[in-house]
Structure formats: C-alpha cells, structure tokens
Design an enzyme around this catalytic site. Structure first.
Site, short mmCIF file in Angstrom:
data_model
loop_
_atom_site.label_atom_id
_atom_site.label_comp_id
_atom_site.label_asym_id
_atom_site.label_seq_id
_atom_site.Cartn_x
_atom_site.Cartn_y
_atom_site.Cartn_z
CE LYS A 606 0.24 1.17 -1.46
NZ LYS A 606 -0.40 2.13 -2.41
N GLY A 608 -5.35 1.12 2.94
CA GLY A 608 -6.71 1.50 2.53
C GLY A 608 -7.12 2.87 3.07
CE LYS A 817 -3.52 5.82 -2.97
NZ LYS A 817 -2.44 5.67 -2.01
NE ARG A 819 0.42 1.09 -8.36
CZ ARG A 819 0.80 1.87 -7.34
NH1 ARG A 819 0.86 1.38 -6.13
NH2 ARG A 819 1.13 3.12 -7.56
CE1 TYR A 821 -0.08 -6.66 -4.87
CE2 TYR A 821 -0.43 -4.45 -5.75
CZ TYR A 821 -0.52 -5.35 -4.70
OH TYR A 821 -1.04 -4.96 -3.51
P1 A3P Z 1 -2.96 -2.01 -3.42
O1 A3P Z 1 -2.97 -0.96 -4.46
O2 A3P Z 1 -1.62 -2.58 -3.17
O3 A3P Z 1 -3.99 -3.06 -3.64
P2 A3P Z 1 -3.55 3.53 0.85
O4 A3P Z 1 -4.67 4.30 0.30
O5 A3P Z 1 -3.47 3.60 2.33
O6 A3P Z 1 -2.27 3.85 0.17
O7 A3P Z 1 -3.85 2.00 0.57
C1 A3P Z 1 -3.91 1.50 -0.75
C2 A3P Z 1 -4.53 0.15 -0.63
O8 A3P Z 1 -5.88 0.30 -0.26
C3 A3P Z 1 -4.59 -0.61 -1.92
O9 A3P Z 1 -3.40 -1.32 -2.03
C4 A3P Z 1 -5.81 -1.49 -1.73
O10 A3P Z 1 -5.49 -2.83 -1.49
C5 A3P Z 1 -6.49 -0.94 -0.52
N1 A3P Z 1 -7.92 -0.68 -0.69
C6 A3P Z 1 -8.87 -1.01 0.21
N2 A3P Z 1 -10.07 -0.65 -0.24
C7 A3P Z 1 -9.89 -0.08 -1.44
C8 A3P Z 1 -10.78 0.48 -2.38
N3 A3P Z 1 -12.09 0.51 -2.17
N4 A3P Z 1 -10.28 0.94 -3.54
C9 A3P Z 1 -8.96 0.89 -3.77
N5 A3P Z 1 -8.05 0.40 -2.90
C10 A3P Z 1 -8.52 -0.11 -1.75
#
Ligand code: A3P
Length: 864
Positions: A606, A608, A817, A819, A821
């Site tokens: 989580k 990015g 990815k 989301r 909330y």
């Molecule tokens: P959220 O969905 O809570 O916002 P990971 O891929 O390590 O699981 O991390 C997911 C998180 O990546 C997402 O958390 C989001 O905040 C972050 N993120 C950073 N850049 C992003 C992008 N370009 N597209 C989607 N998510 C991104």
C-alpha cells in the site's frame, strides 16, 4: 608436539601390520608386479618412496597429561530443559572493522554455534544501535576491549547504560600490544593488566560458573603459547578468575576474568588473548552459553558422532582394504565404543565393484562380508553413479541392483539412510534422486557437505526436502587420497593441529551432532582414520567435559531438527554462483541460460508499489515475470508458501526473459521475517527498492483495503475501533496495520543482508505526486539509458492519479489501486502519528547513518 610419553599409533594392530602385509605381498609378488605394470596409474600399495608405512615416531598418539577427575562441578549453572530450545536471541558484535582476522574468527564461532548475531562497527552512531534495538540483544561482543575502554565518554555511558538496564553482558578480548607494557590500569575498572606475558600451567578455575564444555582444573603442562603471549590480569576480589595461569615468575594470574559489575553494574567477561588459542576459544563458547542463557547451539554436553565409510568396494587396485585392514576396522570399532557409547561404523556400499581389487584386496572384500553383521550398512550407489547425470528410471534400476546385492550378501540396511556419491542431487536438489530413493529404499535421512555451501564448514546446515531429512556432513581431512601419513596434504602436522585444537576438534565441540565423511581407503594403508578418531577423542576427553554418543541415523536426524527447528525449510541459493554446486548440476541445466531477477521492489504494501512497477516497465530495458497461473498477482516467493516450490519453480518464471533489468515486485517481502535472508541468499547482487510512504497514510490505506475486500475480520469495525483494540479481531488488525509501518524495524533487517549501496529508497509522496521525476531518478540509478517518462505518464483527473499513456490512450491501474474512501480525519491522523512517532525517529537516524535521502513527509513529521 607435546611432552608426553611417546607411543606408537594403534596400541596393538599397527605393529604386526607391516610384516603380515609384507609376507603376503611376497607370496603374490609376481601378480602384484604384473598389476603394477598394468595399473601404473593407480596408487601402489608399496610405493618405493613411501618410507615406513606406520606413523613415524614423532607422530605419537595423544596422551592426556592428567586423567585425574575433578569433582562433579555441581555449582555450574546448567540450562534448564525448557531453556534448551533455541530462540531468537541476538548478539551484537562490534568489530574493529568487518575484515579483521579476529572478527572473522569470532563470526566463525558464532556461525558454528548458530547464535543469531548482528555485526556493526564502532564507526557509526552508538546511540542508534542502542535505541533501535532496545531489548533485542542478549550479549554484546566487542572484538577489542581497548576500543571499549577508550570510547568517547558519551558513547561509553550509552553502551554501559544499555548493558546495565537490560542486563546484557559485554564479552571482549584484550589482545597483547605491539609494544611491551609491564602493566597498565584499566580506567574505571580497578584492573591491572600485564600485556604480552608468557603464561604457564593454565587451567579453568574450579570455582567459576562459566566453564561448561571445558574441564576445570586440568592443567596444561607446557607453556600455553610458546612464541605467543597472553595478557594476564591481576586477581582481585572484584573479579572472578575464569581461567588462571602462572606468569614467568610463578605468580598466579587470571587469563579470563568475569566482572560481575561490582563497580559499574556492567557485567563483562574479558579474555587475555584472542580466539587463535583453543583454550580461550573454549572459554568463549562457554561464556556465550552463559551470557545468552543457553540460546545458542551449545546447551548440552552430549555430542553425537557418526562416522560414515563411503565407497566400500569402490577404488582402484592398490587402494583397497585387505583382510588385515578389515580385522583392524572391527577392532577399531570396539575401541571407539570405549569413547562413544553404542558406536557403530556406517558402511556405504557400491555392490558393482565387489571383488574388483587384486587377490589380497578381494580377500579383504570377502572378509568384510564375513564380518558384515558387525556393521551398519547403507546404500551408496551400484556403480558409484553420480545421480545428477541420470533420470529417475535409471537411478531406480541401479538402486535395485545394489539392493539385490545387499540382500544376497546379508548386508544389513536397517535404517532408511543413504548417501549420494559425490553429494550429487542432494543439494542442489535433483528431484529424480529423491523420487528413486523414496521408491527403492524409502530414504528418510541423508547428509551432505554442500548445503548451503561447502565452505565455510562452520556455516553448514541441514534442511528437509520431501520428508527426507538432510543433515550437514563434516569433513575430517579423510578423503580417498588421504592414505599415507607422509603424503598428507600440507604435511602431517596439519592433521595433528586439526586434531589438537584445530578444525576437527572444533567441529566436535561446536556441533551437537557430527556426521563425518570418511572413505574405505582411510582405513587401509596407514589407517589415518584410526589415528585421527582415536586421537581427537582422547584430546577432547582430556580437555573437555563432553560425552560422546552414537545413535542410529534416523533418530539422529530427528534429534537434529528438534534442536534446530529453524533449519527445516531449505534456503535456496543460485547453484551457478558456487563452483562446487555448478559441477554437480545435471548436464541439462545450463547456467548461461539462467535468468533471475536483479531488481526487487520489496514494498511495503500500500505504498504505490504497483504503480512504480508498472511505470518502470515502460522502459524498454525492464522486464518482469510472466503471468502466474492460479496464484497471486505477485510472485511472493521469498515471503510465503511459494518458496516451498523451490528454486526451479522460481527460476522458470523468468525463463527466456530479456532485458537489462529483470524485476520481481512483491510488496509482501518488506515486512517478511525470512524475506531478506532468502532474497540475499538467492539474489545476493540484486538491487532493492523500498518505498517509504507516510506510515499514517499507509495504515489508513491498508485498513480501507480490508474494508473494500469485505474481509470478515473487519466486520463493521471503524479505524478508531481498530486502534482502540477492544476486540480480538480489532487487536489483530491493529498489530498488522502498525507493524507494517514500522519501517526502521524491517529496513534494519534488510540492511543486515544487503549492503546499503544496493538499496534505493523512494519517497512515496513524491511517487504519487511526481512519478516522472521518481522514475527518471530511479532509471538513472539503475544505469539504464534515459527514457521519456514525461510523454508516457500523465495525470488523469478522472482517476485522480497518474496513469500510463499507451498509444495515446490513458491506461490507469485497476479499481483496487487508488481507491476513493473518506479522507483521514484530523483526530485519527494524530492518533496514528503518535503511534508511529518513535519508529519514525529511529528511521530518521537510520537513513542518516546510511546516507539515504530523507522523505519529505518524514522531515515534516519530525518537525511537528
Ligand atoms: P489507495 O488505493 O489506498 O489510494 P500498492 O500498489 O503498493 O498496493 O499501493 C496502492 C496505493 O498506491 C494506492 O493506495 C495509491 O494511493 C498509491 N498510488 C500511488 N500512485 C498511484 C497511481 N499512479 N495509481 C494508483 N495508485 C497509486
């Protein structure tokens, strides 16, 4: 060697050995001469240059200078039975510098005793050491006590306070100094020392609580270190003398002292020499046992010893056993039983070569069969075949032939134990061998020298694969070619020093279970095996309190993993990086075609990681694994169940992949306990990328991830409920949520396994806001040619995040990815901030220590 009575080796059997063999040789002289001509390449049993074929006079058997028993040592602190299981207890080892010779000796000892330790040097900030690892160390070992004495006041106070508060003893060494010092006083300790003193009549003190393996009271009768000197301490009521000796004028001095902390509350053990002296070494091992409270692998005085004799019936003419050798082997087994209770040799046979010697040697083979019932047998391989060269059906058929030979000749194979010739197929694993073993012999235990590597011997380990318990096997200098004293590689003194306080001595002292590899040839000719084992046992009995036992190989294997449960799972390494492993790979395995990742994006979850991996693959020189069937989106090899699928499974995921950078992105690696060790073992040169995102935001994202996935554990809980931790599930989520964000804690572990130069740390905030910059910097660090990320990554208003542009069309990450909330409320934010505050302080120090960049969110959170 020493000043004891000189005795010839092997009390009785060696004396008639030569004449008997000579007489027989004369009888068979014509045949032998013919054979010699025909087999001029094989070792002649009577080489002209061999000289006397029994131990020369200067190679006497070891005789203990004093066999007097010294009390029952009732006051020694034993390990209570439930303390004997090894647990995660760590030692902090502070070295002068990581390449120092003495530092290597200390680490070798720690490896051999399987103590968990962390190395650091004095050059960095001691404050960090003590704050980031609070309560984690059981002992601090300082390579050079002078460094401790001369620490800057503030650092000395910190270290002492840590030691005192957490009852962590300091173990250290005070080596001699180049210049001669008649005496000096150690500041703050009221301790007088004399450097470079000749010490005599050293003995462990009967009143000390430290000696455990060492036998107190037995006096070493000759100058302890002729040509080498010890540092001696003036005895004092403030200190316990653990090892005492006399100086050149006969005054009693201490050579190892234990400071009970009478003056400053800091318990210390100080050695007047380094570990090159085996007596000091014994004291060190015993001190570890005491200071770690029995949490290293030296908790019992029992030493299980198994001696395998490989290659029975194998060997060129002139190298094999003759009837006298068989007789001597039976007698030796009887004599060894006086030292090792229940002892039996384990004989590994290759039936195809039965009666392949000269006449006398064929008589030897027959005599061995007549005496078969006196030994325990195990299968080697019908024609000494190397398993890795064959498929399962071939291996199965050769094993059946060997089995039939054994049955026809009444060889008792009572235990499901087998040894692979030349270790082939055991590690690196050749599945066909395991299949055939299971079918023909039902093998449940084996041993190898090759796991994880042949060298250093102190780091050999065991593992379990497909229910076969693989134990580490030890070498004792007895190979097929070590047959004659005067031809011993490196000279016979090398063998003697190995026995008298060298490698062989230490192998037995440090391993609760030693499985030795020897060969038939070592029991023929000069019978070096006889000399070796009788002498090492006498030496050990003289100076140590160890008890020697034999147990069948299946029970020993069970015992091994009972003592060392953490070794059950194998740790896979790359066989192509080890010359010995490479030479025992199946011919079909081509190292030049092997592709493995050289870049790991390890997480945390989580932060990015998906976006980073996806953007990075825009670069034409970056590739990753193919799609995984029936498994996670990520490989999660080093952190989960997939690891048990083995090296072959992992490597085939990257087969035929091209690209300068081959990537495995699995965000679960970062906080996995085993992850760093496993990754470093298989991919020691990999570059490691870690995203440091504000742990407050990460925790909240992680919680919302559980909510979005309708995970039953969340079941209506709010984030505040989770932090309150009132229910069992709230507590569980809370701990997982918080532990993932304790970056310093996990990073510390990664830094133990990879050098800091292999890490690249990314600010998670920057990745989100300005991925083009992040990717440009990262690819530069990776040494890749520049790439125009600017045109292929654009902010997407609908998604609210940056997305890839492919053929002019935005391609964003999926719904899971980025989301949406409810945003984090100020009160929740401050609750979370508070939770991560102290970890962030440590993280900040750690980043500075390693010259890593400090993320913006971290600087601002510490400013608040
Ligand atoms: P959220 O969905 O809570 O916002 P990971 O891929 O390590 O699981 O991390 C997911 C998180 O990546 C997402 O958390 C989001 O905040 C972050 N993120 C950073 N850049 C992003 C992008 N370009 N597209 C989607 N998510 C991104």
């Amino acid at each position: 060697v020493h000043n004891c009575d000189v005795k010839f080796s092997s009390n009785s059997s060696m004396v008639p050995y030569i004449p008997a063999r000579l007489l027989k040789a004369v009888k068979f002289l014509p045949a032998l001469l013919l054979l010699y001509v025909l087999l001029f390449t094989s070792i002649s049993r009577w080489p002209d240059s061999a000289g006397p074929r029994f131990p020369p006079q200067h190679i006497s058997n070891f005789v203990c200078p004093s066999s007097k028993a010294f009390g029952d040592y009732a006051h020694f602190e034993g390990c209570s039975p439930n303390e004997t299981a090894l647990s995660e207890s760590r030692i902090l080892l502070l070295l002068e510098d990581v390449l120092s010779r003495h530092g290597k000796l200390i680490t070798q000892m720690l490896n051999a005793t399987k103590c968990s330790y962390k190395i650091d040097t004095f050059s960095k900030n001691l404050l960090l050491l003590t704050t980031s690892t609070r309560g984690r160390y059981s002992t601090i070992i300082i390579e050079n006590f002078n460094r401790y004495i001369n620490l800057p006041k503030r650092n000395r106070q910190l270290l002492d306070k840590y030691s005192k508060d957490y009852k962590v003893p300091i173990v250290s060494f005070l080596p001699g100094r180049a210049q001669f010092f008649s005496s000096s006083n150690v500041s703050g300790m009221n301790l007088t020392v004399w450097h470079n003193q000749k010490a005599f009549n050293a003995r462990f003190s009967l009143s000390s609580i430290i000696p455990f393996t060492a036998r107190p009271g037995v006096v070493l009768p000759f100058p302890v270190s002729e040509g080498r000197e010890w540092t001696l301490f003036e005895e004092s009521p403030l200190y316990e003398s653990v090892l005492v000796a006399e100086d050149i004028e006969g005054r009693r001095r201490a050579a190892i002292i234990r400071d009970k902390g009478t003056i400053d509350g800091v318990e210390k053990i100080v050695f007047g020499h380094n570990l090159t002296d085996w007596m000091i070494g014994l004291g060190f091992i015993d001190s570890l046992r005491w200071s770690t409270k029995c949490r290293c692998g030296v908790n019992s005085l029992d030493r299980f010893i198994q001696i395998d004799i490989d290659d029975v019936f194998v060997g060129a003419r002139g190298t094999r056993m003759i009837p006298d050798d068989v007789k001597a082997l039976v007698e030796l087994q009887e004599r060894l039983r006086l030292h090792i209770s229940n002892f039996s040799f384990l004989l590994g046979y290759s039936g195809a070569y039965f009666l392949h010697g000269d006449d006398l040697e064929d008589d030897g083979d027959r005599k061995l069969l007549q005496n078969a019932g006196k030994f325990v047998w195990f299968p080697h391989m019908w024609k000494h075949n190397h398993p890795q060269d064959h498929n399962e059906s071939f291996l199965e058929s050769t094993m059946i032939l060997n089995k039939q030979f054994g049955m026809e000749n009444n060889l008792q194979v009572p235990f499901e134990y087998a040894i692979s010739p030349q270790h082939g197929g055991v590690y690196p694993v050749h599945e066909a061998l395991f299949d055939a073993w299971e079918k023909v012999w039902g093998v449940r235990a084996t041993s190898t020298e090759e796991y994880p590597h042949f060298r250093p011997w102190a780091s050999r380990r065991g593992f379990i694969h497909r229910n076969v318990k693989v134990l580490p096997r030890q070498t004792c200098g007895l190979y097929t070619h070590t047959q004659l004293f005067h031809l011993y590689p490196g000279g016979v003194n090398k063998l003697i020093s190995s026995i008298q306080g060298g490698d062989l001595f230490w192998t037995i002292v440090l391993n609760p279970i030693s499985i030795f590899m020897t060969h038939q040839q070592n029991f023929a000719h000069d019978r070096l095996a006889e000399y070796t084992f009788e002498n090492v046992l006498s030496f050990l009995e003289c100076w140590t309190r160890l008890r020697f036992r034999w147990e069948d190989p299946i029970s020993v294997a069970e015992r091994y993993f009972h003592i060392f449960p953490m070794e059950k799972t194998p740790v896979w390494s790359n066989p192509c990086l080890d010359d010995r492993h490479r030479s025992i790979l199946p011919p079909s395995f081509n190292c030049s075609n092997l592709t493995l990742p050289n870049l790991l994006i390890v997480g945390p979850q989580k932060t990015g990681t998906t976006a980073l991996a996806s953007f990075l693959q825009l670069h034409p020189d970056v590739s990753t694994n193919g799609i995984l069937e029936r498994t996670f989106e990520e490989i999660q090899f080093f952190s989960g169940e997939n690891y048990y699928k083995g090296f072959g499974w992992y490597s085939q995921l990257f087969r035929n992949i091209e690209g300068t950078i081959v990537l495995d992105k699995s965000a679960t690696y970062f906080d996995s306990w085993e992850g760093p060790r496993r990754a470093a073992t298989l991919l020691p040169h990999a570059k490691i990328v870690v995203i440091l995102h504000d742990p407050v935001l990460r925790a909240y994202s992680w919680f919302n991830h559980l909510v979005a996935r309708n995970e039953s554990i969340v079941n209506g809980l709010s984030m505040d409920d989770v932090l309150d931790g009132k229910s069992a599930s709230a507590k569980r989520i809370r701990s997982r949520c918080i532990s993932g964000g304790r970056y310093a804690h996990h990073l510390d572990r990664w830094l133990e396994w990879f050098p800091s130069s292999q890490f690249y740390l990314i600010d998670g905030g920057e990745l989100k806001e300005n991925p083009v910059r992040t990717l440009t910097d990262l690819t530069r660090w990776l040494g890749l040619p520049p790439f125009d990320f600017h045109s292929s990554i654009k902010y997407n208003h609908k998604k609210g995040f940056h997305c890839k542009i492919i053929s002019g069309i935005p391609s964003c990450l999926g719904a899971s990815k980025g989301r949406s909330y409810p945003s984090l409320s100020p009160s929740l934010s401050s609750r979370l901030c508070f939770l991560f505050q102290s970890d962030n302080v440590v993280l900040h120090k750690m980043l500075l220590k390693h010259n890593f960049p400090v993320p913006v969110w971290l600087s601002s959170s510490l400013d608040k």
